[in-house]
Design an enzyme around this catalytic site. Structure first.
Site, PDB file in Angstrom:
ATOM      1  N   SER A 289      15.057  93.809  22.104  1.00 51.96           N
ATOM      2  CA  SER A 289      15.251  94.115  20.688  1.00 51.96           C
ATOM      3  C   SER A 289      14.699  92.986  19.824  1.00 51.96           C
ATOM      4  O   SER A 289      14.824  91.808  20.177  1.00 51.96           O
ATOM      5  CB  SER A 289      16.748  94.270  20.430  1.00 51.96           C
ATOM      6  OG  SER A 289      16.991  94.271  19.055  1.00 51.96           O
TER       7      SER A 289
ATOM      8  N   ALA B 231      18.471  86.285  31.297  1.00 58.88           N
ATOM      9  CA  ALA B 231      18.541  87.187  32.461  1.00 58.88           C
ATOM     10  C   ALA B 231      17.282  88.048  32.560  1.00 58.88           C
ATOM     11  O   ALA B 231      16.696  88.188  33.645  1.00 58.88           O
ATOM     12  CB  ALA B 231      19.782  88.071  32.354  1.00 58.88           C
TER      13      ALA B 231
ATOM     14  N   TYR C 282      34.035  84.134  50.969  1.00 59.38           N
ATOM     15  CA  TYR C 282      32.666  84.662  50.842  1.00 59.38           C
ATOM     16  C   TYR C 282      31.831  83.702  50.003  1.00 59.38           C
ATOM     17  O   TYR C 282      32.375  82.948  49.190  1.00 59.38           O
ATOM     18  CB  TYR C 282      32.686  86.031  50.171  1.00 59.38           C
ATOM     19  CG  TYR C 282      33.503  87.044  50.928  1.00 59.38           C
ATOM     20  CD1 TYR C 282      32.987  87.678  52.056  1.00 59.38           C
ATOM     21  CD2 TYR C 282      34.799  87.332  50.531  1.00 59.38           C
ATOM     22  CE1 TYR C 282      33.741  88.595  52.754  1.00 59.38           C
ATOM     23  CE2 TYR C 282      35.563  88.248  51.235  1.00 59.38           C
ATOM     24  CZ  TYR C 282      35.028  88.873  52.348  1.00 59.38           C
ATOM     25  OH  TYR C 282      35.778  89.774  53.041  1.00 59.38           O
TER      26      TYR C 282
ATOM     27  N   VAL D   7      22.923  80.304  24.192  1.00 54.62           N
ATOM     28  CA  VAL D   7      23.470  79.115  24.818  1.00 54.62           C
ATOM     29  C   VAL D   7      23.220  79.269  26.313  1.00 54.62           C
ATOM     30  O   VAL D   7      22.525  80.187  26.726  1.00 54.62           O
ATOM     31  CB  VAL D   7      24.970  78.890  24.482  1.00 54.62           C
ATOM     32  CG1 VAL D   7      25.142  78.165  23.187  1.00 54.62           C
ATOM     33  CG2 VAL D   7      25.715  80.188  24.467  1.00 54.62           C
TER      34      VAL D   7
ATOM     35  N   VAL E  49      22.138  85.524  23.472  1.00 52.62           N
ATOM     36  CA  VAL E  49      23.282  84.614  23.287  1.00 52.62           C
ATOM     37  C   VAL E  49      22.787  83.206  22.945  1.00 52.62           C
ATOM     38  O   VAL E  49      23.337  82.524  22.092  1.00 52.62           O
ATOM     39  CB  VAL E  49      24.189  84.615  24.540  1.00 52.62           C
ATOM     40  CG1 VAL E  49      25.043  83.372  24.597  1.00 52.62           C
ATOM     41  CG2 VAL E  49      25.088  85.830  24.517  1.00 52.62           C
TER      42      VAL E  49
ATOM     43  N   ALA F  37      23.368  74.412  30.914  1.00 51.59           N
ATOM     44  CA  ALA F  37      23.546  73.597  32.122  1.00 51.59           C
ATOM     45  C   ALA F  37      23.531  74.499  33.348  1.00 51.59           C
ATOM     46  O   ALA F  37      23.896  75.673  33.261  1.00 51.59           O
ATOM     47  CB  ALA F  37      24.859  72.842  32.045  1.00 51.59           C
TER      48      ALA F  37
ATOM     49  N   GLY G  81      15.787  90.705  26.720  1.00 52.07           N
ATOM     50  CA  GLY G  81      14.866  89.569  26.889  1.00 52.07           C
ATOM     51  C   GLY G  81      15.542  88.226  26.675  1.00 52.07           C
ATOM     52  O   GLY G  81      14.960  87.313  26.115  1.00 52.07           O
ATOM     53  N   GLY G  82      16.779  88.108  27.139  1.00 55.13           N
ATOM     54  CA  GLY G  82      17.431  86.796  27.162  1.00 55.13           C
ATOM     55  C   GLY G  82      17.062  86.090  28.466  1.00 55.13           C
ATOM     56  O   GLY G  82      16.091  86.462  29.143  1.00 55.13           O
TER      57      GLY G  82
ATOM     58  N   LYS H 240      21.009  66.778  35.254  1.00 51.75           N
ATOM     59  CA  LYS H 240      22.485  66.830  35.274  1.00 51.75           C
ATOM     60  C   LYS H 240      22.936  66.396  36.663  1.00 51.75           C
ATOM     61  O   LYS H 240      22.629  67.067  37.653  1.00 51.75           O
ATOM     62  CB  LYS H 240      22.938  68.269  34.989  1.00 51.75           C
ATOM     63  CG  LYS H 240      24.396  68.533  35.275  1.00 51.75           C
ATOM     64  CD  LYS H 240      24.734  70.005  35.076  1.00 51.75           C
ATOM     65  CE  LYS H 240      26.124  70.332  35.587  1.00 51.75           C
ATOM     66  NZ  LYS H 240      26.425  71.767  35.504  1.00 51.75           N
TER      67      LYS H 240
HETATM   68  C1  LIG Z   1      29.516  80.021  25.016  1.00 57.32           C
HETATM   69  C2  LIG Z   1      28.630  80.191  26.201  1.00 57.32           C
HETATM   70  C3  LIG Z   1      28.155  79.084  26.875  1.00 57.32           C
HETATM   71  C4  LIG Z   1      27.351  79.237  27.999  1.00 57.32           C
HETATM   72  N1  LIG Z   1      26.944  78.137  28.680  1.00 57.32           N
HETATM   73  C5  LIG Z   1      26.273  78.297  29.830  1.00 57.32           C
HETATM   74  C6  LIG Z   1      25.856  77.178  30.586  1.00 57.32           C
HETATM   75  O1  LIG Z   1      26.029  76.025  30.206  1.00 57.32           O
HETATM   76  N2  LIG Z   1      25.211  77.405  31.746  1.00 57.32           N
HETATM   77  C7  LIG Z   1      24.952  78.664  32.194  1.00 57.32           C
HETATM   78  O2  LIG Z   1      24.398  78.805  33.279  1.00 57.32           O
HETATM   79  N3  LIG Z   1      25.287  79.729  31.476  1.00 57.32           N
HETATM   80  C8  LIG Z   1      25.938  79.582  30.317  1.00 57.32           C
HETATM   81  N4  LIG Z   1      26.269  80.672  29.590  1.00 57.32           N
HETATM   82  C9  LIG Z   1      25.813  81.990  30.038  1.00 57.32           C
HETATM   83  C10 LIG Z   1      24.417  82.224  29.573  1.00 57.32           C
HETATM   84  O3  LIG Z   1      24.339  82.097  28.185  1.00 57.32           O
HETATM   85  C11 LIG Z   1      23.979  83.609  29.965  1.00 57.32           C
HETATM   86  O4  LIG Z   1      24.215  83.784  31.313  1.00 57.32           O
HETATM   87  C12 LIG Z   1      22.520  83.782  29.704  1.00 57.32           C
HETATM   88  O5  LIG Z   1      22.207  83.462  28.388  1.00 57.32           O
HETATM   89  C13 LIG Z   1      22.081  85.174  30.002  1.00 57.32           C
HETATM   90  O6  LIG Z   1      22.344  86.019  28.984  1.00 57.32           O
HETATM   91  P1  LIG Z   1      21.757  87.465  29.078  1.00 57.32           P
HETATM   92  O7  LIG Z   1      20.280  87.371  29.158  1.00 57.32           O
HETATM   93  O8  LIG Z   1      22.491  88.230  30.086  1.00 57.32           O
HETATM   94  O9  LIG Z   1      22.185  88.082  27.653  1.00 57.32           O
HETATM   95  P2  LIG Z   1      21.685  87.730  26.187  1.00 57.32           P
HETATM   96  O10 LIG Z   1      21.243  86.346  26.052  1.00 57.32           O
HETATM   97  O11 LIG Z   1      22.784  88.186  25.288  1.00 57.32           O
HETATM   98  O12 LIG Z   1      20.418  88.661  25.978  1.00 57.32           O
HETATM   99  C14 LIG Z   1      20.561  90.026  25.730  1.00 57.32           C
HETATM  100  C15 LIG Z   1      19.204  90.634  25.428  1.00 57.32           C
HETATM  101  O13 LIG Z   1      19.341  92.027  25.349  1.00 57.32           O
HETATM  102  C16 LIG Z   1      18.659  92.485  24.208  1.00 57.32           C
HETATM  103  N5  LIG Z   1      19.276  93.741  23.767  1.00 57.32           N
HETATM  104  C17 LIG Z   1      20.577  93.996  23.537  1.00 57.32           C
HETATM  105  N6  LIG Z   1      20.732  95.282  23.140  1.00 57.32           N
HETATM  106  C18 LIG Z   1      19.486  95.831  23.151  1.00 57.32           C
HETATM  107  C19 LIG Z   1      18.973  97.122  22.851  1.00 57.32           C
HETATM  108  N7  LIG Z   1      19.748  98.124  22.448  1.00 57.32           N
HETATM  109  N8  LIG Z   1      17.640  97.302  22.953  1.00 57.32           N
HETATM  110  C20 LIG Z   1      16.807  96.326  23.350  1.00 57.32           C
HETATM  111  N9  LIG Z   1      17.253  95.104  23.671  1.00 57.32           N
HETATM  112  C21 LIG Z   1      18.562  94.859  23.566  1.00 57.32           C
HETATM  113  C22 LIG Z   1      18.779  91.358  23.194  1.00 57.32           C
HETATM  114  O14 LIG Z   1      17.779  91.433  22.221  1.00 57.32           O
HETATM  115  C23 LIG Z   1      18.591  90.162  24.118  1.00 57.32           C
HETATM  116  O15 LIG Z   1      17.212  89.934  24.314  1.00 57.32           O
HETATM  117  C24 LIG Z   1      27.019  80.541  28.431  1.00 57.32           C
HETATM  118  C25 LIG Z   1      27.462  81.655  27.725  1.00 57.32           C
HETATM  119  C26 LIG Z   1      28.261  81.495  26.625  1.00 57.32           C
HETATM  120  C27 LIG Z   1      28.746  82.712  25.906  1.00 57.32           C
HETATM  121  N1  LIG Z   2      25.374  75.453  45.117  1.00 57.96           N
HETATM  122  C1  LIG Z   2      25.701  74.120  44.801  1.00 57.96           C
HETATM  123  C2  LIG Z   2      27.062  74.113  44.152  1.00 57.96           C
HETATM  124  C3  LIG Z   2      27.490  72.729  43.854  1.00 57.96           C
HETATM  125  C4  LIG Z   2      27.588  71.670  44.697  1.00 57.96           C
HETATM  126  N2  LIG Z   2      27.976  70.575  43.995  1.00 57.96           N
HETATM  127  C5  LIG Z   2      28.133  70.925  42.712  1.00 57.96           C
HETATM  128  C6  LIG Z   2      28.453  70.169  41.608  1.00 57.96           C
HETATM  129  C7  LIG Z   2      28.518  70.817  40.406  1.00 57.96           C
HETATM  130 CL1  LIG Z   2      28.901  69.899  39.036  1.00 57.96          CL
HETATM  131  C8  LIG Z   2      28.267  72.178  40.276  1.00 57.96           C
HETATM  132  C9  LIG Z   2      27.911  72.928  41.362  1.00 57.96           C
HETATM  133  C10 LIG Z   2      27.840  72.296  42.587  1.00 57.96           C
HETATM  134  C11 LIG Z   2      24.636  73.413  43.977  1.00 57.96           C
HETATM  135  O1  LIG Z   2      24.290  73.817  42.862  1.00 57.96           O
HETATM  136  O2  LIG Z   2      24.154  72.409  44.474  1.00 57.96           O
END
Ligand SMILES: Cc1cc2nc3c(=O)[nH]c(=O)nc-3n(C[C@H](O)[C@H](O)[C@H](O)COP(=O)(O)OP(=O)(O)OC[C@H]3O[C@@H](n4cnc5c(N)ncnc54)[C@H](O)[C@@H]3O)c2cc1C
Ligand SMILES: N[C@H](Cc1c[nH]c2cc(Cl)ccc12)C(=O)O
Length: 516
Positions: free
Chosen positions: A36, A13, A452, A44, A42, A47, A10-11, A75
């Site tokens: 869970s 994604a 691609y 974070v 995570v 953006a 439930g993050g 942004k």
């Molecule tokens: C340092 C950092 C910076 C980032 N900055 C950006 C950004 O600026 N822009 C961006 O687009 N993306 C960013 N990301 C990526 C972004 O954080 C992730 O893509 C996003 O949070 C999706 O995470 P997720 O849902 O896949 O996983 P998570 O957020 O890790 O969620 C996992 C989920 O699974 C559950 N889970 C795990 N194990 C179990 C289990 N056994 N049973 C039940 N539930 C379970 C947890 O409880 C949680 O709900 C960043 C990532 C990091 C590490």
């Molecule tokens: N799919 C595009 C990708 C894109 C075009 N310009 C930028 C600038 C920055 Cl900072 C990140 C991604 C893109 C979109 O998101 O418009």
């Protein structure tokens, strides 16, 4: 008909997937999301790409609905600081590159640029960001009047179908945890069953397909399609189905981050409407202004820097405002699961793959995966062609983004520490090395970048090459034979437009307070 979907996690994604599938398929789909209560998300991921607005549009959400609830800001670019040398910065903006007589304006800039700032000469956005302005006028109209926000002809297209047709002038920054909460409400109101419990075991049938996920307190949960949104753990795809993970660390060595969420008086500080990536001795620091705080973090390679030194550097960078804020240390798994769809399991989010957040691609990967799965959702016969189309699309997006990120390090002029010197000698994907040789004599175009769909247009590559400064670029020889007057006029038009806009656009902070 296959219509029972079980989402584990439930993050961002998990909830983006649940809400999108409800918006797409309504009552015809039965979704259970189990997350869970003890393993955190995570948290974070603040953006985005501009394309995410198609996600909100698809859900029928307007900015005024979700932005205030998620402390969201606009942004307009990524601002790169100190990647060339201390004190230098440039923008990678959300603004289409103009062309003059068949050549991109950047090519004319290499030949005849009015100043030494390609971003200010070729884009309006650079000066708008420097002035801390909103991309919308007070009455809500967009900076770029040519963009038809309400036009219908683009609706219903996936991101890849949109590419190159238009360039929306901004993306968003928001609190990922608040967005997940907002989407939880949206999904549950539309019938998604929400279970808070740990998945303790994944049951496989005799073919090795998932037959149930066992939970600590809610028994077995069964479905047709299982979506693994469990983050870096990959509980279903990697642990249960043993699908291997392909690491990108040989070419992208940053594997760690330390993050701080720093409360700030944004009215006093003002909002610079962009994400900033400031190069450091062993990586870079992100700065993301939200409405009530600044999100910041140091992304680094453990081979070059200890977590303690990373945290100390980050705290010094932020200053006294960070004194009482707890640091969040994160180990990042860089690369992708070989196949994101295996049998009846599809990994979305960090379980599928991740690259360091230099260009904020995490949420874009999720959005893209959801669109592709909606398009290739399996029928009763589980035709493997759907799975293969999906897996290829996901692999291409991640491999393409990997090339784009590697380019940042190869092209950065900075070479003052071992970390930065090693960026010039480390292996890079062969295809990128070949492409760079071509780009030295002709700036990237859609024919010469990763072939691609991977979300990034050719002009993004131009910005990185021109801004980072470490690769010598030459204007096309043909420009020596061409009349430059139309290009010079275009530079002048941009200068005039910028001057006009800077006088009338509201400050970014003022626009958000009006929105809330
Ligand atoms: C340092 C950092 C910076 C980032 N900055 C950006 C950004 O600026 N822009 C961006 O687009 N993306 C960013 N990301 C990526 C972004 O954080 C992730 O893509 C996003 O949070 C999706 O995470 P997720 O849902 O896949 O996983 P998570 O957020 O890790 O969620 C996992 C989920 O699974 C559950 N889970 C795990 N194990 C179990 C289990 N056994 N049973 C039940 N539930 C379970 C947890 O409880 C949680 O709900 C960043 C990532 C990091 C590490
Ligand atoms: N799919 C595009 C990708 C894109 C075009 N310009 C930028 C600038 C920055 Cl900072 C990140 C991604 C893109 C979109 O998101 O418009």
């Amino acid at each position: 008909m296959l219509n029972r979907v079980v989402i584990v996690g439930g993050g961002t994604a998990g909830w983006m997937t649940a809400s999108y599938f409800k918006a797409a398929f309504g009552e015809r789909i039965d979704i259970t999301l189990v997350e869970s209560g003890s393993v955190g998300a995570v948290g974070v991921g603040e953006a985005t790409f501009s394309d995410i607005r198609h996600f909100f549009e698809f859900l029928g959400l307007k900015e005024k609905d979700w932005m205030p609830a998620c402390n969201a800001t606009y942004k307009l670019a990524v601002r790169f600081e100190n990647w060339r040398q201390p004190g230098h910065y440039f923008y990678h903006p959300f603004e289409q590159m103009r062309s003059v007589n068949g050549f991109p304006l950047t090519d004319w800039w290499l030949k005849n640029g009015p100043t030494d700032r390609f971003d200010k000469d070729c884009f309006v956005m650079a000066s708008v960001i420097d002035a801390g302005l909103s991309p919308r006028h007070r009455d809500g109209t967009l900076i770029d009047q040519a963009f038809d926000e309400d036009g219908n002809e683009m609706q219903g297209l996936t991101m890849s179908e949109h590419q190159g047709k238009t360039q929306f002038p901004y993306a968003y920054q928001f609190e990922a945890a608040l967005l997940a909460k907002y989407l939880t409400r949206y999904s549950v109101e539309r019938g998604v069953k929400h279970i808070v419990d740990d998945v303790t075991k994944v049951e496989l049938d005799e073919r090795g397909w998932i037959s149930a996920v066992k939970t600590a307190e809610h028994g077995d949960i069964t479905g047709d399609v299982y979506i693994d949104c469990t983050g870096f753990r990959g509980v279903l795809i990697n642990q249960a189905l043993e699908e291997p993970f392909i690491s990108y660390q040989d070419t992208l060595p940053n594997d760690s981050a330390v993050a701080l969420q720093v409360p700030m008086d944004m009215e006093r500080r003002g909002i610079r409407p962009c994400t900033t990536a400031t190069a450091q001795d062993a990586g870079w620091i992100w700065t993301i202004p939200l409405t009530g705080r600044v999100g910041t973090g140091y992304v680094y390679a453990k081979d070059y820097l200890s977590p303690e030194d990373a945290e100390r550097t980050l705290r010094e960078f932020v200053g006294p405002a960070a004194a009482d804020v707890e640091a969040n240390h994160i180990k990042m798994r860089i690369g992708r699961t070989r196949n994101s769809w295996v049998k009846n399991c599809v990994a979305i989010g960090l379980s599928s793959g991740f690259v360091e957040p230099l260009e904020s691609t995490g949420i874009f990967f999720i959005h893209h995966a959801i669109e592709q799965l909606a398009k290739n959702f399996p029928g009763e016969d589980w035709n493997p062609a759907h799975r293969d189309l999906y897996n290829n699309a996901i692999a291409h997006v991640m491999d393409g983004v990997r090339e784009f990120l590697v380019l940042h390090y190869v092209a950065a002029k900075r070479s003052d520490t071992q970390y930065w010197r090693d960026t010039k000698t480390r292996a890079i994907p062969d295809s990128l090395a070949e492409r760079i040789e071509k780009w030295k004599v002709q700036l990237p175009d859609s024919e010469s970048i990763f072939p691609y769909y991977h979300g990034l247009p050719a002009y993004s590559y131009m910005c990185i090459l021109l801004g980072m400064g470490g690769i010598d670029l030459a204007p096309s020889p043909a420009l020596a034979l061409s009349d430059p007057s139309a290009a010079l006029q275009e530079f002048e038009l941009i200068r005039e437009k910028t001057e006009r806009l800077v006088k009338v656009l509201p400050k970014a902070y003022d626009y958000f307070t009006q929105l809330g």
